[in-house]
Design a protein around this motif. Sequence first.
Motif, PDB file in Angstrom:
ATOM      1  N   GLN A 119       0.581  -1.130  -0.377  1.00 30.38           N
ATOM      2  CA  GLN A 119       0.114  -0.579  -0.156  1.00 30.38           C
ATOM      3  C   GLN A 119       0.867   0.998  -0.166  1.00 30.38           C
ATOM      4  OE1 GLN A 119      -3.535  -0.603   0.116  1.00 30.38           O
ATOM      5  NE2 GLN A 119      -3.904   1.442   0.548  1.00 30.38           N
ATOM      6  N   ASP A 120       2.127   1.309   0.671  1.00 27.50           N
ATOM      7  CA  ASP A 120       3.236   2.376   1.022  1.00 27.50           C
ATOM      8  C   ASP A 120       3.581   2.623  -0.321  1.00 27.50           C
ATOM      9  OD1 ASP A 120       2.000   2.566   3.800  1.00 27.50           O
ATOM     10  OD2 ASP A 120       4.283   1.895   4.592  1.00 27.50           O
ATOM     11  N   GLU A 121       4.291   1.834  -1.357  1.00 29.62           N
ATOM     12  CA  GLU A 121       4.625   1.583  -2.165  1.00 29.62           C
ATOM     13  C   GLU A 121       3.769   2.187  -3.016  1.00 29.62           C
ATOM     14  OE1 GLU A 121       7.459  -0.870  -5.325  1.00 29.62           O
ATOM     15  OE2 GLU A 121       6.471  -2.077  -3.927  1.00 29.62           O
ATOM     16  N   LEU A 122       2.555   1.068  -3.090  1.00 30.73           N
ATOM     17  CA  LEU A 122       1.634   2.042  -4.450  1.00 30.73           C
ATOM     18  C   LEU A 122       1.429   3.578  -4.440  1.00 30.73           C
ATOM     19  CD1 LEU A 122      -0.067   1.412  -6.862  1.00 30.73           C
ATOM     20  CD2 LEU A 122      -1.740   0.741  -4.620  1.00 30.73           C
ATOM     21  N   ASN A 123       0.996   3.820  -2.795  1.00 32.33           N
ATOM     22  CA  ASN A 123       0.219   5.482  -2.488  1.00 32.33           C
ATOM     23  C   ASN A 123       1.557   5.989  -3.101  1.00 32.33           C
ATOM     24  OD1 ASN A 123      -1.442   4.725  -1.838  1.00 32.33           O
ATOM     25  ND2 ASN A 123      -1.111   5.050   0.496  1.00 32.33           N
ATOM     26  N   ASN A 124       3.162   6.020  -2.761  1.00 30.19           N
ATOM     27  CA  ASN A 124       4.007   7.245  -3.329  1.00 30.19           C
ATOM     28  C   ASN A 124       4.380   6.896  -4.419  1.00 30.19           C
ATOM     29  OD1 ASN A 124       6.782   8.157  -2.400  1.00 30.19           O
ATOM     30  ND2 ASN A 124       7.411   6.524  -3.203  1.00 30.19           N
ATOM     31  N   PHE A 125       4.073   6.039  -5.429  1.00 32.42           N
ATOM     32  CA  PHE A 125       4.254   5.780  -7.109  1.00 32.42           C
ATOM     33  C   PHE A 125       3.336   6.817  -7.226  1.00 32.42           C
ATOM     34  CE2 PHE A 125       3.269   3.948 -10.847  1.00 32.42           C
ATOM     35  CZ  PHE A 125       4.161   4.364 -11.695  1.00 32.42           C
ATOM     36  N   VAL A 126       1.962   6.460  -6.465  1.00 29.90           N
ATOM     37  CA  VAL A 126       0.883   7.234  -7.777  1.00 29.90           C
ATOM     38  C   VAL A 126       0.463   8.991  -7.238  1.00 29.90           C
ATOM     39  CG1 VAL A 126      -1.512   7.948  -7.216  1.00 29.90           C
ATOM     40  CG2 VAL A 126      -0.586   5.676  -7.705  1.00 29.90           C
ATOM     41  N   LEU A 127       1.163   8.835  -5.800  1.00 28.49           N
ATOM     42  CA  LEU A 127       1.583  10.706  -5.511  1.00 28.49           C
ATOM     43  C   LEU A 127       2.766  11.080  -5.789  1.00 28.49           C
ATOM     44  CD1 LEU A 127       0.204  10.059  -1.916  1.00 28.49           C
ATOM     45  CD2 LEU A 127      -0.898  11.487  -4.223  1.00 28.49           C
ATOM     46  N   TYR A 128       3.377  10.513  -6.161  1.00 35.77           N
ATOM     47  CA  TYR A 128       5.212  11.467  -5.923  1.00 35.77           C
ATOM     48  C   TYR A 128       5.755  10.987  -7.379  1.00 35.77           C
ATOM     49  CZ  TYR A 128       4.378  12.598  -1.199  1.00 35.77           C
ATOM     50  OH  TYR A 128       2.601  12.512  -0.001  1.00 35.77           O
ATOM     51  N   LYS A 129       5.661  10.011  -7.475  1.00 40.92           N
ATOM     52  CA  LYS A 129       6.708   9.728  -9.061  1.00 40.92           C
ATOM     53  C   LYS A 129       5.751   9.700 -10.251  1.00 40.92           C
ATOM     54  CE  LYS A 129       9.794   7.064 -11.297  1.00 40.92           C
ATOM     55  NZ  LYS A 129      10.761   7.110 -11.305  1.00 40.92           N
ATOM     56  N   ILE A 130       4.689   9.868 -10.630  1.00 41.75           N
ATOM     57  CA  ILE A 130       3.806   9.981 -11.823  1.00 41.75           C
ATOM     58  C   ILE A 130       3.716  11.398 -11.343  1.00 41.75           C
ATOM     59  CG2 ILE A 130       3.327   7.213 -12.696  1.00 41.75           C
ATOM     60  CD1 ILE A 130       0.528   7.797 -11.771  1.00 41.75           C
ATOM     61  N   SER A 131       4.052  11.745 -12.744  1.00 39.29           N
ATOM     62  CA  SER A 131       2.921  13.387 -13.564  1.00 39.29           C
ATOM     63  C   SER A 131       1.410  12.876 -13.935  1.00 39.29           C
ATOM     64  CB  SER A 131       3.607  14.215 -14.916  1.00 39.29           C
ATOM     65  OG  SER A 131       4.999  14.353 -14.020  1.00 39.29           O
ATOM     66  N   THR A 132       0.363  13.358 -13.579  1.00 40.75           N
ATOM     67  CA  THR A 132      -0.220  13.204 -14.785  1.00 40.75           C
ATOM     68  C   THR A 132      -1.505  14.498 -14.872  1.00 40.75           C
ATOM     69  OG1 THR A 132      -1.578  13.626 -12.572  1.00 40.75           O
ATOM     70  CG2 THR A 132      -1.224  11.747 -12.871  1.00 40.75           C
ATOM     71  N   SER A 133      -2.942  14.534 -16.232  1.00 40.78           N
ATOM     72  CA  SER A 133      -3.448  15.443 -17.163  1.00 40.78           C
ATOM     73  C   SER A 133      -3.881  15.985 -15.786  1.00 40.78           C
ATOM     74  CB  SER A 133      -3.805  14.975 -17.872  1.00 40.78           C
ATOM     75  OG  SER A 133      -4.858  14.107 -17.595  1.00 40.78           O
ATOM     76  N   ASP A 134      -4.421  17.441 -16.537  1.00 40.08           N
ATOM     77  CA  ASP A 134      -5.429  18.114 -15.553  1.00 40.08           C
ATOM     78  C   ASP A 134      -7.438  17.357 -15.938  1.00 40.08           C
ATOM     79  OD1 ASP A 134      -3.000  19.602 -14.430  1.00 40.08           O
ATOM     80  OD2 ASP A 134      -3.967  21.419 -15.938  1.00 40.08           O
ATOM     81  N   HIS A 135      -7.094  16.238 -15.972  1.00 40.75           N
ATOM     82  CA  HIS A 135      -8.599  15.638 -16.660  1.00 40.75           C
ATOM     83  C   HIS A 135      -9.020  15.756 -15.661  1.00 40.75           C
ATOM     84  CE1 HIS A 135     -11.204  12.817 -18.589  1.00 40.75           C
ATOM     85  NE2 HIS A 135     -11.499  13.815 -19.633  1.00 40.75           N
ATOM     86  N   LYS A 136      -9.876  16.061 -14.670  1.00 34.52           N
ATOM     87  CA  LYS A 136     -10.162  15.848 -12.925  1.00 34.52           C
ATOM     88  C   LYS A 136     -10.735  14.590 -13.202  1.00 34.52           C
ATOM     89  CE  LYS A 136      -9.214  20.476 -11.787  1.00 34.52           C
ATOM     90  NZ  LYS A 136      -8.077  20.460 -12.223  1.00 34.52           N
ATOM     91  N   LYS A 137     -12.609  14.459 -13.524  1.00 32.49           N
ATOM     92  CA  LYS A 137     -12.238  12.889 -13.468  1.00 32.49           C
ATOM     93  C   LYS A 137     -11.959  12.240 -13.907  1.00 32.49           C
ATOM     94  CE  LYS A 137     -16.459  10.832 -15.689  1.00 32.49           C
ATOM     95  NZ  LYS A 137     -17.046  10.646 -17.156  1.00 32.49           N
ATOM     96  N   ASP A 138     -11.145  11.946 -14.478  1.00 30.50           N
ATOM     97  CA  ASP A 138      -9.910  10.743 -14.717  1.00 30.50           C
ATOM     98  C   ASP A 138      -8.751  10.630 -14.380  1.00 30.50           C
ATOM     99  OD1 ASP A 138     -11.859   9.005 -15.558  1.00 30.50           O
ATOM    100  OD2 ASP A 138     -11.658  10.178 -17.736  1.00 30.50           O
TER     101      ASP A 138
END
Length: 186
Positions: A119-138
């Motif tokens: 869970q910690d590794e997944l959260n860290n990757f999603v929150l800090y490692k990746i860049s995402t679009s501004d597409h609010k819905k998805d």
Amino acid sequence: MAKSLTYLVLFFICCIAVSCNRYIDVAKTRTRVPIMQDYFDFYPDSNVFLHKTNVVLTKDTEKIYPKSFKVKLPKGLRWYGILGSSDFEFHYDKKQVVFINIDLDIKEANRDTAYSPSQDELNNFVLYKISTSDHKKDNIKAIPININRKQMFIKKGAATILLYNIDPKRYQLFYNYVNGFSFIGK
């Protein structure tokens, strides 16, 4: 008159509901859709995404060469996002996501592996490692982890692929397709 107006309104509501609920990957035969320097090949049973670029990036005076790749994806694609040469997101029904992160700084190939993250590794990757679009819905950062779904990291050289919130009934299909990820050319 009122009855026909009611039917007309219901007809338009149905049309709007159906048009908002469409997949973007519907194809009866192979259909190639260019997206900037990339493209999708939509087939009746699957999709293939190809990222091929020759745009050289720079960091100070260091040149960073892009990494071209192709990946097979399941049908049912709702939305996708491409952020530069490193982050690619593919969204499906029920908040299922395939996210591909390419580490442009890796000079040597890492060993291929696949595992279920903590869970910690997944959260860290999603929150800090990746860049995402501004597409609010998805935006994947706004999609909570569903503990009844499958999460999987697949690492292929400089690529980290995240299968996120995948329905157990479709997990094997997602895994088999995405596990065929490959870098192409130089």
